[in-house]
Design a protein around this motif. Structure first.
Motif, short mmCIF file in Angstrom:
data_model
loop_
_atom_site.label_atom_id
_atom_site.label_comp_id
_atom_site.label_asym_id
_atom_site.label_seq_id
_atom_site.Cartn_x
_atom_site.Cartn_y
_atom_site.Cartn_z
N ARG A 162 34.32 37.38 32.79
CA ARG A 162 34.76 37.81 33.91
C ARG A 162 35.42 39.29 33.55
O ARG A 162 36.14 39.36 32.34
N ALA A 163 35.75 40.17 34.44
CA ALA A 163 36.53 41.32 34.16
C ALA A 163 37.90 41.04 34.27
O ALA A 163 38.55 40.26 34.93
N VAL A 164 38.61 41.16 33.09
CA VAL A 164 40.11 41.10 32.63
C VAL A 164 40.46 42.52 32.64
O VAL A 164 40.35 43.21 31.59
N HIS A 165 41.32 42.95 33.42
CA HIS A 165 41.64 44.35 33.58
C HIS A 165 42.88 44.76 32.60
O HIS A 165 43.93 43.77 32.73
N ALA B 232 41.93 38.64 40.97
CA ALA B 232 41.90 39.72 39.88
C ALA B 232 42.68 39.17 38.85
O ALA B 232 43.89 38.55 39.01
N VAL B 233 42.42 39.61 37.55
CA VAL B 233 43.40 39.15 36.42
C VAL B 233 43.57 40.34 35.71
O VAL B 233 42.80 41.07 35.30
N ARG B 234 44.98 40.81 35.19
CA ARG B 234 45.31 41.87 34.66
C ARG B 234 46.16 41.37 33.37
O ARG B 234 47.00 40.50 33.31
N THR B 235 45.88 42.04 32.15
CA THR B 235 46.90 41.91 31.19
C THR B 235 47.58 43.25 30.62
O THR B 235 46.85 44.26 31.20
N VAL C 5 40.46 30.94 27.21
CA VAL C 5 39.91 30.34 28.52
C VAL C 5 38.58 30.67 28.87
O VAL C 5 38.48 31.82 29.64
N PRO C 6 37.58 29.77 28.42
CA PRO C 6 36.29 29.90 28.78
C PRO C 6 35.82 30.60 30.05
O PRO C 6 34.85 31.44 30.08
N LYS D 184 44.18 28.62 37.35
CA LYS D 184 45.10 29.37 37.98
C LYS D 184 44.24 30.91 38.07
O LYS D 184 43.96 31.67 39.13
N LEU D 185 43.70 31.23 36.81
CA LEU D 185 43.00 32.60 36.48
C LEU D 185 41.69 32.36 37.18
O LEU D 185 41.17 33.43 37.34
N GLY D 186 41.07 31.44 36.75
CA GLY D 186 39.69 31.28 37.39
C GLY D 186 39.78 31.41 38.94
O GLY D 186 38.47 32.06 39.53
#
Length: 396
Positions: free
Chosen positions: A189-192, A167-170, A183-184, A161-163
């Protein structure tokens, strides 16, 4: 710009952090269409400030026979196989995910037909699964907001799902570091990190020191295990006589409500502890303004459930009220012990009692901490700034 947003439930009184973002997007001129996975929650109040969202909701049912033709696409079938394998140790999640497949595909088709250019999933659980399945059926690019239990409880299917997300935001550095570690596919990757936010400009800070007569203790939030409310009651039983004329308000509802009321009675606290159930945010706002201290005694609950950064602590500091909470997850990014508030170990009523006594004994020092907390919220947790950052992420 047209943005499709997927949430788990609607309306939900505890998800003010999502509704604030969405109303900020509307104010910025973005058209929003809101989809919910679970059935409409009849009887659940919708806060006044979130009323404009009601007419943006698209209520799509689970029975979508037309969508099943899209389920036969190879990419969708492959996704379903991956989903069932990933959730093989979580049969309840697997069953719910499979049941929502037609709805997810219908949401994807509806969003595209409406003219959306991006889909945003609020939470990495079922909303992200719906966005991912929809994308595989020819739907739109999507992004995901990762918060707390949606990533801590299980990492099954997160690589997919995230791969595949645009874009992924936390909402915390803690969450970003956790994802990169577990999550290798996200390691490089950019995790914002974009914090949950409050509309600081609309909140007037309370400039008076905390009242001691009476000393008003406030808890706002769900009444469930990860919130640790039982430890607050135990702390009040320990420290109550030293606080003079004190009152405690608990605003919220949840599965532990009856047990907590029984515990308060057994501890002899019933005359001073008031259970107020869920309230409109306008009532909660006044409770913040009146509070001597706001407490979030969070713990790590069953199945690893825990907070990201409690929104109620952000709100408390925005109102410039002293805050006490626990040193878990991303909370120390907001509450720096002795600087912007007080941090205690989780599940420690004695430490919580001492922190309450500290605020009571020196209200001027407590107000100084709250002022530093308000300044920190203005810098890092402001709605206008963080909504703009999210829109740049979606449409940049």
């Amino acid at each position: 710009m047209k943005l499709a947003v997927i949430v788990t439930e609607f309306p939900k009184s505890t998800e003010t952090f999502i509704y604030r973002d969405l109303t900020a997007f509307l104010a910025a001129g973005v058209e929003v269409r809101l989809y919910h996975i679970a059935p409409w929650r009849h009887g659940q109040p919708l806060h006044g400030f979130a009323a404009p969202l009601r007419e943006r909701v698209r209520d799509i049912g689970f029975w979508q026979p037309g969508a099943m033709l899209r389920a036969l696409r190879p990419a969708v079938l492959a996704g379903v196989a991956q989903m069932l394998w990933a959730y093989r140790r979580h049969p309840k999640i697997a069953a719910k995910s499979l049941a929502m497949l037609p709805k997810a595909l219908a949401i994807a088709a509806d969003a595209r037909a409406w003219g959306a250019t991006h889909v945003h999933a609020e939470f990495a659980g079922h909303p992200a699964t719906a966005a991912w399945l929809g994308r595989r059926a020819g739907g739109l690019p999507y992004s995901v907001s990762c918060r707390a239990h949606d990533i801590f409880r299980t990492q099954a299917l997160l690589p997919q799902k995230l791969g595949e997300a645009a874009a992924v935001r936390t909402v915390s550095d803690f969450g970003r570091d956790f994802l990169r570690r577990t999550v290798p596919v996200l390691a490089d990757r950019a995790v914002h990190v974009i914090h949950s936010s409050v509309d600081v400009a609309r909140i007037a800070p309370v400039e008076t020191p905390p009242s001691r007569d009476p000393f008003r203790i406030l808890y706002v939030g769900a009444l469930e295990p990860k919130k640790g409310v039982a430890h607050l009651l135990d702390a009040l039983a320990l420290v109550g006589p030293a606080l003079g004329d004190w009152r405690c308000e608990l605003i919220g509802h949840g599965p532990d409500a009856d047990a907590l009321q029984r515990r308060a009675a057994a501890l002899g606290l019933s005359e001073r502890v008031r259970f107020r159930d869920a309230q409109p945010f306008e009532v909660v706002a006044q409770a913040y303004a009146d509070a001597s201290v706001c407490v979030a005694p969070s713990v790590i609950g069953p199945n690893g459930r825990q907070e990201g950064i409690p929104n109620v602590m952000i709100e408390a500091l925005a109102y410039q009220r002293p805050a006490i909470t626990t040193a878990i997850s991303g909370i120390p990014e907001l509450i720096r012990d002795g600087d912007t508030g007080l941090l205690i170990p989780p599940g420690d009523p004695r430490a919580l009692a001492d922190a309450l006594l500290r605020v009571h004994r020196d209200p001027h020092a407590a107000l100084a901490m709250a002022r530093r907390g308000r300044a920190h919220v203005e810098r890092e947790f402001d709605l206008a700034k963080n909504a703009r950052r999210q829109l740049d992420l979606f449409f940049g």
